[in-house]
Structure formats: C-alpha cells, structure tokens
Design a protein around this motif. Sequence first.
Motif, mmCIF file in Angstrom:
data_model
loop_
_atom_site.group_PDB
_atom_site.id
_atom_site.type_symbol
_atom_site.label_atom_id
_atom_site.label_comp_id
_atom_site.label_asym_id
_atom_site.label_seq_id
_atom_site.Cartn_x
_atom_site.Cartn_y
_atom_site.Cartn_z
ATOM 1 N N GLN A 1 26.637 84.153 -11.132
ATOM 2 C CA GLN A 1 26.913 83.499 -9.860
ATOM 3 C C GLN A 1 27.920 82.375 -10.035
ATOM 4 N N ASP A 2 28.785 82.244 -9.054
ATOM 5 C CA ASP A 2 29.703 81.114 -8.955
ATOM 6 C C ASP A 2 29.228 80.304 -7.756
ATOM 7 N N GLY A 3 28.481 79.255 -8.039
ATOM 8 C CA GLY A 3 27.794 78.550 -6.966
ATOM 9 C C GLY A 3 26.673 79.424 -6.438
ATOM 10 N N GLN A 4 26.692 79.742 -5.145
ATOM 11 C CA GLN A 4 25.680 80.609 -4.550
ATOM 12 C C GLN A 4 26.157 82.062 -4.431
ATOM 13 N N GLU A 5 27.379 82.334 -4.864
ATOM 14 C CA GLU A 5 27.962 83.666 -4.686
ATOM 15 C C GLU A 5 27.747 84.534 -5.920
ATOM 16 N N ASP A 6 27.235 85.750 -5.712
ATOM 17 C CA ASP A 6 27.132 86.728 -6.791
ATOM 18 C C ASP A 6 28.509 87.302 -7.072
ATOM 19 N N MET B 1 29.343 77.999 -13.390
ATOM 20 C CA MET B 1 28.939 79.396 -13.454
ATOM 21 C C MET B 1 27.475 79.483 -13.880
ATOM 22 N N ILE B 2 26.692 80.297 -13.172
ATOM 23 C CA ILE B 2 25.267 80.442 -13.461
ATOM 24 C C ILE B 2 24.995 81.891 -13.889
ATOM 25 N N ILE B 3 24.310 82.056 -15.015
ATOM 26 C CA ILE B 3 23.898 83.376 -15.498
ATOM 27 C C ILE B 3 22.392 83.344 -15.678
ATOM 28 N N LYS B 4 21.689 84.256 -15.001
ATOM 29 C CA LYS B 4 20.235 84.230 -15.101
ATOM 30 C C LYS B 4 19.666 85.645 -14.980
ATOM 31 N N PRO B 5 18.488 85.878 -15.607
ATOM 32 C CA PRO B 5 17.867 87.206 -15.528
ATOM 33 C C PRO B 5 17.498 87.541 -14.088
ATOM 34 N N CYS B 6 17.475 88.831 -13.790
ATOM 35 C CA CYS B 6 17.091 89.288 -12.463
ATOM 36 C C CYS B 6 16.598 90.729 -12.569
ATOM 37 N N THR B 7 16.052 91.248 -11.492
ATOM 38 C CA THR B 7 15.700 92.659 -11.444
ATOM 39 C C THR B 7 16.891 93.446 -10.909
ATOM 40 N N ARG B 8 16.886 94.737 -11.146
ATOM 41 C CA ARG B 8 17.963 95.582 -10.625
ATOM 42 C C ARG B 8 17.966 95.579 -9.102
ATOM 43 N N ASP B 9 16.785 95.511 -8.506
ATOM 44 C CA ASP B 9 16.699 95.487 -7.048
ATOM 45 C C ASP B 9 17.360 94.249 -6.447
ATOM 46 N N GLU B 10 17.328 93.141 -7.189
ATOM 47 C CA GLU B 10 17.901 91.894 -6.680
ATOM 48 C C GLU B 10 19.425 91.938 -6.615
ATOM 49 N N ILE B 11 20.031 92.867 -7.329
ATOM 50 C CA ILE B 11 21.501 92.947 -7.337
ATOM 51 C C ILE B 11 21.972 94.325 -6.878
#
Length: 267
Positions: free
Chosen positions: A43-48, A1-11
């Motif tokens: 993310q789980d692998g490459q999936e949000d 499992m990957i947790i990382k900062p992002c912008t609101r636009d990215e999600i």
Amino acid sequence: MIIKPCTRDEIKPLVAEYLKGLSSPFDSFLEDHIVTSVFYRIQDGQEDIGYYALHNGELLTQFYIRKSSLKKAQTLFLEALERHSVKNLFVPTCDELFVSLAIDQDFKINKQAYFFQDSGVEIPVSMESDEVFRPAVPQDLPLVQQVCGDFLNNYEQWLHDGGLFVYCKGKNLLGIGVMERSKLLDGLASIGMFTNEAYRKQGYGTALIVQMRNWCKTRGITAICGCWYYNEASKRTLERAGMVTMTRLLNIEVSLKAENEAYKTEK
C-alpha cells in the motif's frame, strides 16, 4: 510504503488484475504453490498498489504492481527479497513484469517446466470395441492403485472430486486420466495421465490426453497441462494430443549477495 500480510480474498481486485494481464495460463503445479502461499499487500498510504505471494517462507510465487505504480516496481521487488531472505522465484514466462524484474538481477535461471494449452485442433482417436474411457468408480480403486502406485497422493480424494478417469481394454487397465479444476482461472482445468507400464509406447498416453481434452470440451471446460522441462517423452505425447506450449516455468535462484548489494544501491 506499507507491506503487510493479508488473505487472498482481501486483495481480490489485485489478483483479478494480475490474472487478466497474463499472456497464457499456468497449470495446477504452479497454482498449488500460489494458493498455499502467504499473501502480502503493498500500500501507498491507503491505496493498494500491488501484492506478492510467498510459499514456505522462501519461494516467491507471485509479484504484481499496478501500472500506475510501476516506477516503484524494481525497488519494491528488491525490498520483498530482502525482507524475507527469499531463496527462489517461481516465474512463469507469461508474467511479463515478474520475468522482467527477475532478469534485471544476476540470478541463476533454471528451466523447470512447460505449460501447455489446448490448440483447438481436433485429434482423432480410434478405440477398439473392447476399449472404454470413463470416469472412475469406487470399484476401480484397487486396480488403479496397484497399477499406478504413488502417481497420486490420494486416489480416494481424486475420485470424490470427480477428477479420476480410467481407460480400460477388457479387464486390463491401460492407464488413468486426471483432471483438476483451476482455483484461480475461471473455466480452466489441468489434465494429466498415467499409462500402465505394460502398455507404454503404443499410443495410449496420447489417446488418454485426447480423451481428457474431449471430456473437458463437451462440458465447457478448457484443458491446460504441464510437464517437467526435460521430460521430452511427455512433451511429445502432449503435442501429439493437440496441446501446444508457449510458456515456461522458471525456477530462479536468488543470490543474496547480489540481492543485498543491489538493494542497498537502490536505497
């Protein structure tokens, strides 16, 4: 499992899914805390599979997991609390998942606010011949600031944004209305009012909210609003003006000890 900062636009797709799943809207108070939060994608692998939002490094304002990954929600929720040493949660009761995850823990629940929406019921308002409700103009600002004091932080900005209204009787300012378009919920705007202390308990506050409702409706905007949970006077005013509430904002205190023990058990 990957947790990382992002912008609101990215999600954007995740945020859209989250908003679609709410049972009712929330007002600009919570929205302001959300849009000024730091967002983290899960993310789980490459999936949000979800995201959460953290305000000022310690207040969790959103937590969302896609239905396909809900079996991981409790573990990921506790991981987020542990990772950031979260102190509080702003949880609207229209967000079933967030409420459920918070209730799973032995955290202290404080009632913060009521969120209101338009009932759709028309409320008649009678105005005397010398009474006027209208959008504010620059010439109104000195009197507005004198009467309303620090009710708003920046009256000039509200005027510039088209969100400031005046309710006058002759040369006297009965009160002001405010309107702030939602940045997250399409077609919605938070409304509010301030009544001149000299004219309170005479129905002008109710009249202001009715006028704000009507102004929004004629422009295809749906009015929403809120008030502090223990402000019974404001609650009654909003209800008399045709607003109804079925959503509360909870301010939940995170107990780090309970959180850590639960997280370690889960892991």
